[in-house]
Design a protein around this motif. Structure first.
Motif, PDB file in Angstrom:
ATOM      1  N   ILE A 155      73.067  49.296  22.498  1.00 56.11           N
ATOM      2  CA  ILE A 155      74.190  50.149  22.107  1.00 56.11           C
ATOM      3  C   ILE A 155      75.086  50.425  23.311  1.00 56.11           C
ATOM      4  N   ALA A 156      74.480  50.689  24.448  1.00 55.95           N
ATOM      5  CA  ALA A 156      75.272  50.926  25.671  1.00 55.95           C
ATOM      6  C   ALA A 156      76.069  49.684  26.045  1.00 55.95           C
ATOM      7  N   ALA A 157      75.451  48.520  25.916  1.00 59.04           N
ATOM      8  CA  ALA A 157      76.149  47.267  26.229  1.00 59.04           C
ATOM      9  C   ALA A 157      77.309  47.033  25.267  1.00 59.04           C
ATOM     10  N   ALA A 158      77.077  47.328  23.985  1.00 62.32           N
ATOM     11  CA  ALA A 158      78.137  47.148  22.991  1.00 62.32           C
ATOM     12  C   ALA A 158      79.328  48.045  23.290  1.00 62.32           C
ATOM     13  N   ARG A 159      79.057  49.281  23.653  1.00 62.13           N
ATOM     14  CA  ARG A 159      80.145  50.216  23.968  1.00 62.13           C
ATOM     15  C   ARG A 159      80.935  49.764  25.197  1.00 62.13           C
ATOM     16  N   LYS A 160      80.259  49.111  26.115  1.00 62.58           N
ATOM     17  CA  LYS A 160      80.930  48.636  27.333  1.00 62.58           C
ATOM     18  C   LYS A 160      81.849  47.465  27.031  1.00 62.58           C
ATOM     19  N   GLY A 161      81.403  46.563  26.134  1.00 63.44           N
ATOM     20  CA  GLY A 161      82.262  45.462  25.706  1.00 63.44           C
ATOM     21  C   GLY A 161      82.450  44.352  26.720  1.00 63.44           C
ATOM     22  N   VAL A 162      81.418  44.058  27.498  1.00 60.43           N
ATOM     23  CA  VAL A 162      81.466  42.963  28.475  1.00 60.43           C
ATOM     24  C   VAL A 162      80.427  41.924  28.083  1.00 60.43           C
ATOM     25  N   PHE A 163      80.832  40.646  28.063  1.00 60.12           N
ATOM     26  CA  PHE A 163      79.975  39.593  27.525  1.00 60.12           C
ATOM     27  C   PHE A 163      79.948  38.371  28.438  1.00 60.12           C
ATOM     28  N   LEU A 164      78.799  37.709  28.478  1.00 60.74           N
ATOM     29  CA  LEU A 164      78.668  36.481  29.251  1.00 60.74           C
ATOM     30  C   LEU A 164      79.476  35.361  28.614  1.00 60.74           C
ATOM     31  N   ASN A 165      79.769  34.353  29.399  1.00 62.93           N
ATOM     32  CA  ASN A 165      80.594  33.245  28.917  1.00 62.93           C
ATOM     33  C   ASN A 165      80.046  32.621  27.638  1.00 62.93           C
ATOM     34  N   ARG A 166      78.717  32.465  27.562  1.00 63.38           N
ATOM     35  CA  ARG A 166      78.135  31.772  26.410  1.00 63.38           C
ATOM     36  C   ARG A 166      78.346  32.525  25.105  1.00 63.38           C
ATOM     37  N   SER A 167      78.542  33.838  25.172  1.00 61.36           N
ATOM     38  CA  SER A 167      78.780  34.605  23.946  1.00 61.36           C
ATOM     39  C   SER A 167      80.102  34.237  23.290  1.00 61.36           C
ATOM     40  N   LEU A 168      81.013  33.662  24.077  1.00 58.16           N
ATOM     41  CA  LEU A 168      82.353  33.332  23.572  1.00 58.16           C
ATOM     42  C   LEU A 168      82.520  31.841  23.283  1.00 58.16           C
ATOM     43  N   ASP A 169      81.415  31.111  23.223  1.00 61.75           N
ATOM     44  CA  ASP A 169      81.500  29.658  23.029  1.00 61.75           C
ATOM     45  C   ASP A 169      82.286  29.268  21.785  1.00 61.75           C
ATOM     46  N   GLN A 170      82.208  30.097  20.728  1.00 58.53           N
ATOM     47  CA  GLN A 170      82.872  29.762  19.476  1.00 58.53           C
ATOM     48  C   GLN A 170      84.195  30.515  19.279  1.00 58.53           C
ATOM     49  N   ILE A 171      84.703  31.093  20.351  1.00 56.48           N
ATOM     50  CA  ILE A 171      86.001  31.778  20.317  1.00 56.48           C
ATOM     51  C   ILE A 171      87.087  30.782  20.722  1.00 56.48           C
ATOM     52  N   SER A 172      88.138  30.686  19.928  1.00 55.91           N
ATOM     53  CA  SER A 172      89.242  29.786  20.254  1.00 55.91           C
ATOM     54  C   SER A 172      89.983  30.283  21.495  1.00 55.91           C
ATOM     55  N   ASP A 173      90.692  29.383  22.151  1.00 59.63           N
ATOM     56  CA  ASP A 173      91.468  29.769  23.340  1.00 59.63           C
ATOM     57  C   ASP A 173      92.499  30.838  22.990  1.00 59.63           C
ATOM     58  N   GLU A 174      93.080  30.722  21.798  1.00 59.37           N
ATOM     59  CA  GLU A 174      94.097  31.691  21.381  1.00 59.37           C
ATOM     60  C   GLU A 174      93.494  33.086  21.232  1.00 59.37           C
ATOM     61  N   ARG A 175      92.355  33.183  20.569  1.00 55.11           N
ATOM     62  CA  ARG A 175      91.707  34.488  20.413  1.00 55.11           C
ATOM     63  C   ARG A 175      91.200  35.009  21.755  1.00 55.11           C
ATOM     64  N   ARG A 176      90.727  34.109  22.572  1.00 51.76           N
ATOM     65  CA  ARG A 176      90.227  34.518  23.887  1.00 51.76           C
ATOM     66  C   ARG A 176      91.345  35.174  24.705  1.00 51.76           C
ATOM     67  N   ALA A 177      92.509  34.565  24.666  1.00 43.95           N
ATOM     68  CA  ALA A 177      93.654  35.099  25.419  1.00 43.95           C
ATOM     69  C   ALA A 177      94.138  36.421  24.840  1.00 43.95           C
ATOM     70  N   ARG A 178      94.044  36.561  23.525  1.00 43.77           N
ATOM     71  CA  ARG A 178      94.577  37.746  22.858  1.00 43.77           C
ATOM     72  C   ARG A 178      93.641  38.946  22.970  1.00 43.77           C
ATOM     73  N   TYR A 179      92.342  38.700  22.908  1.00 45.50           N
ATOM     74  CA  TYR A 179      91.403  39.811  22.771  1.00 45.50           C
ATOM     75  C   TYR A 179      90.472  40.034  23.961  1.00 45.50           C
TER      76      TYR A 179
END
Length: 276
Positions: A155-179
């Motif tokens: 829960i503390a990690a979720a509230r912080k909102g910081v993620f390792l690179n591998r968590s974003l493997d399925q995020i498009s470049d457009e969403r990555r830049a936006r969010y």
């Protein structure tokens, strides 16, 4: 400190305690895994034996240690847009249907979403992204995005909102830049504060009822696989009770709860709907 492996008797005591606290039933083959994870706690606390740790833990003589213990023995692995078809349904079918119902005065302009057993928050933030992409269509709505987990660390990690690179493997470049913003050392990404502010995270055990208003959509994926039959029945009852009439329940492919969802209408292999 020379700590080897739990004895069978110690393992049985610990897994009985874990089951009582979390509903997770550890198989016989998990004795080495559990030994390794508990050993870390013993070293951090400078406790000499598994037996001493068990006594202190179960007698609640270690402040907040139950939370650390649960964190140590539960599995937490997820990433953004995991099982993408579930989120395609959410964006392309669920949200338009909800919006149409409100336009036809069949429901209020309010929406409550629950990511149950949310781990470090990737699932709920994925839902927040889906909503943000059509936010102009939901202007003036009262929207609640709630994520819960039994682990205070998650829960503390979720509230912080910081993620390792591998968590974003399925995020498009457009969403990555936006969010997201990349960390200075490039080891991960932080999610934009405005998205963090749309999400609420709190601790909750699935074996207890969820307080508050009922939800229009609940995601419960890839966690009940660790529960035995009795715990699954309890958790599923609590989930169904928390679901509003007409609400949608999204389940994981490996959770093994399909035969427990008889009072819901099956829409697809992953989607169930509560009767009105």
């Amino acid at each position: 400190m020379d700590l080897t492996k739990l004895t069978q008797e110690e393992f049985d005591r610990f897994r009985t305690f874990i089951y009582a606290e979390t509903g997770i039933r550890l198989a016989d083959g998990k004795i080495t895994l559990l030994s390794n994870r508990i050993r870390r706690r013993l070293r951090q606390l400078e406790i000499a034996s598994f037996e001493e740790y068990y006594t202190l833990l179960t007698q609640k003589k270690l402040p907040r240690e139950l939370e650390h213990f649960i964190d140590a023995v539960t599995t937490n692995e997820t990433h953004f847009f995991r099982t993408g078809g579930h989120f395609e349904w959410f964006s392309d079918s669920f949200l338009p249907t909800i919006r149409t119902q409100a336009a036809e005065k069949k429901r209020p302009k309010s929406l409550r979403i629950w990511s149950a057993a949310c781990s470090s928050g990737e699932e709920l933030y994925t839902l927040a992204i889906c909503l943000d992409e059509v936010r102009h269509q939901f202007a003036g709505w009262n929207i609640s995005l709630i994520g819960t987990d039994i682990s205070e660390t998650m829960i503390a990690a979720a509230r912080k909102g910081v993620f390792l690179n591998r968590s974003l493997d399925q995020i498009s470049d457009e969403r990555r830049a936006r969010y997201f913003s990349q960390l200075p050392d490039k080891t991960g990404w932080s999610i934009r504060p405005r998205l963090i502010n749309t999400c609420e995270f709190r601790r909750h055990n699935l074996l207890t009822s969820m307080p508050g208003e009922r939800f229009d959509c609940i995601f419960i994926r890839n966690v009940l696989i660790y529960f035995d039959r009795e715990s699954k029945q309890t958790a599923v009852k609590n989930l169904i009770d928390a679901l509003a009439p007409g609400g949608a329940l999204v389940v994981g492919p490996a959770d093994g709860i399909y035969d427990l969802l008889g009072e819901l209408n099956k829409k697809t292999i992953f989607l169930y709907e509560k009767p009105q």
